[in-house]
Design an enzyme around this catalytic site. Structure first.
Site, PDB file in Angstrom:
ATOM      1  N   LEU A 187     -44.208  30.148   3.119  1.00  0.00           N
ATOM      2  CA  LEU A 187     -44.422  29.595   4.452  1.00  0.00           C
ATOM      3  C   LEU A 187     -44.353  28.083   4.305  1.00  0.00           C
ATOM      4  O   LEU A 187     -44.880  27.524   3.339  1.00  0.00           O
ATOM      5  CB  LEU A 187     -45.789  30.001   5.022  1.00  0.00           C
ATOM      6  CG  LEU A 187     -45.948  31.433   5.542  1.00  0.00           C
ATOM      7  CD1 LEU A 187     -47.389  31.674   5.988  1.00  0.00           C
ATOM      8  CD2 LEU A 187     -44.996  31.725   6.683  1.00  0.00           C
ATOM      9  N   ASP A 188     -43.737  27.414   5.257  1.00  0.00           N
ATOM     10  CA  ASP A 188     -43.631  25.961   5.191  1.00  0.00           C
ATOM     11  C   ASP A 188     -45.007  25.311   5.189  1.00  0.00           C
ATOM     12  O   ASP A 188     -45.995  25.906   5.643  1.00  0.00           O
ATOM     13  CB  ASP A 188     -42.843  25.439   6.391  1.00  0.00           C
ATOM     14  CG  ASP A 188     -41.426  25.990   6.445  1.00  0.00           C
ATOM     15  OD1 ASP A 188     -40.861  26.230   5.368  1.00  0.00           O
ATOM     16  OD2 ASP A 188     -40.914  26.184   7.561  1.00  0.00           O
TER      17      ASP A 188
END
Length: 247
Positions: A103-104
């Site tokens: 996930l960023d």
């Protein structure tokens, strides 16, 4: 029985199979005292001495965790910039858990953590089309025509995305809450999809892997998954390689 070295490393929970391939390339794995950099190399963990950074492999009890990742944490096990890492949130576990996918930094929500490289690799494999569900607050009010473009697939960085499921959940002032279901994992894909139709993502959260939902799990908290939880990740086709886990 001999197996490819990256498969043995994944089973030992060192990293996913892809991550294990990089460890081999980097010369961090030895077999019977000899550094191995060949990806096709096979070994027998029952007969051969295999080490990672000088330490013999051990085959740990498998652990499966669903974490509600907060924004501001990087989805790696180390960060040269000194930013918080997701494993900081799982210090109760003696096992070395790694994230399944990413996930960023500025994205929050459902993140699977495990020491089972075989299962992690299977979840990420395009063949099994594991669906990931996101909720995105986006600027403005995307039209049905614009959302239709995203549903059919849109070109990002020269590559066309696979079809997606899109629905508007809420409209509020000058922004919209949109549910997005995809089974790809390209870097910043959801953000780039909406950027392509000129509706910037303001806030992004992953809410589910398959039918395994984040639910009411608080930000920064985790829960240990059961076998029934793992079954919810996959749709109709449960991979043969992990049927023994999910039996």
């Amino acid at each position: 029985m001999e197996e490819r070295l990256q498969k043995i490393l994944a089973k030992a929970g060192i990293a996913s199979r892809r991550g294990s391939e990089q460890l081999i390339r980097d010369g961090r794995i030895t077999v019977n005292g000899r550094p191995i950099t060949e990806l096709g190399f096979k070994a027998d963990p029952a007969k051969d001495t295999i080490t990672f950074d000088g330490k013999p492999l051990t085959f740990e009890h498998k652990v499966y965790v669903l974490l509600n990742k907060p924004a501001g944490y990087v989805t790696t096990l180390a960060d040269p910039q000194g930013r918080p890492i997701v494993s900081d949130l799982l210090q109760d576990f003696p096992e070395r858990l790694f994230p399944v996918g990413r996930l960023d930094l500025d994205t929050e929500g459902a993140l699977l953590m495990t020491n089972d490289g075989e299962l992690g690799n299977t979840i990420l494999h395009p063949r099994y089309e594991v669906k990931k569900t996101y909720e995105a607050w986006v600027a403005g009010f995307p039209s049905a025509k614009e959302l239709g473009r995203l549903e059919r697939g849109i070109e990002i960085d020269g590559v066309r995305t696979r079809p997606a499921q899109i629905r508007v959940l809420k409209r509020d002032k000058n922004q919209s809450l949109v549910e997005v279901i995809i089974h790809e994992g390209k870097k910043r894909q959801v953000r780039k999809m909406f950027q392509a139709i000129d509706h910037r993502v303001i806030h992004l959260k992953r809410t589910a892997y398959g039918k395994l939902r984040l639910g009411s799990l608080a930000r920064g908290k985790y829960r240990i998954l059961t076998i029934n939880d793992l079954k919810k990740i996959f749709s109709q086709k449960i991979p043969f390689t992990i049927k023994n886990i999910l039996a």
